[in-house]
Design an enzyme around this catalytic site. Sequence first.
Site: not given
Length: 298
Positions: A52, A76, A94-96
């Site tokens: 990432q 999303q 990845e943050r979601r």
Amino acid sequence: MSEKRNKPRGLGRGLSALMADVNSEPVSTEVQAARNAEVLVPIEKVIANPDQPRRQFLQEDLDDLTASIKEKGVLQPLIVRPRDGDMYEIVAGERRWRAAQAAQLHEVPVLIRDYSDVEMMEVAIIENIQRSDLNAMEEAQSYKQLMERFGHTQERMAEALGKSRSHIANLVRLLHLPEDVRALVNDRKLSAGHARALITSDNASELASKIVKGGLSVRATEALVKKDAAGLQASAAPRRSPRSTDKDADTKALEGDLSAILRMKVSIDHKAGGESGSVTISYETLDQLDEICNILSK
């Protein structure tokens, strides 16, 4: 499937399809229906991408996103690709995923794509760059990965990603700064503009500390770097010959281009009024020395 996934692919081929994934824009009615077929998967079956580009996740931003997900859910879908067994590796989002874990969701919506390693890195970079999620060092490291791991040139990356070659070259040059200066950029205490001004300095760490403490602007930083360089030159060589003046803009630009291409610091000392001079390549590791030897032996 693994053979297909690892097959080399030129950067930019099929990039419009990758951009559509990131932007969730329709390609055609039929293609949109196929590509936007999101599914729900157990959150424990989703794993992070070890490559990432984004290395830092600010807790304050994650807290805000977690609160939003608790109220409205994940709006999303994540983009993932199949891994061994019934696991899925995150390509984008990845943050979601982290916020969904904090919100104690049991499932997350995903779009499943059979991306190659190169495509996976492209999408991750595209998403982060478009959303301004990467700091300068993370973006520079992403470009370096694409060049080193997949052999992409700065020109091809610039064309495919919609960036200028000079933008990519200038960012990659930031990776030559001392580790403590790079850390300040990662922590957003120094901007990319500050960092670029420090690239040519032999005293970057000390100057970076002064810049942060004084809250100096980029223009003030450039002036500080020039003043420091003049002081160092005066103390090291008080009787310098007239030809040892500051390098002209063309020489500095050539140094920057060579440094970006070799990913090492290059210094050009051209004798004023003549046609001779010297080129100095500075390496930091034995691997870089081997790379120089390989280039010169070809």
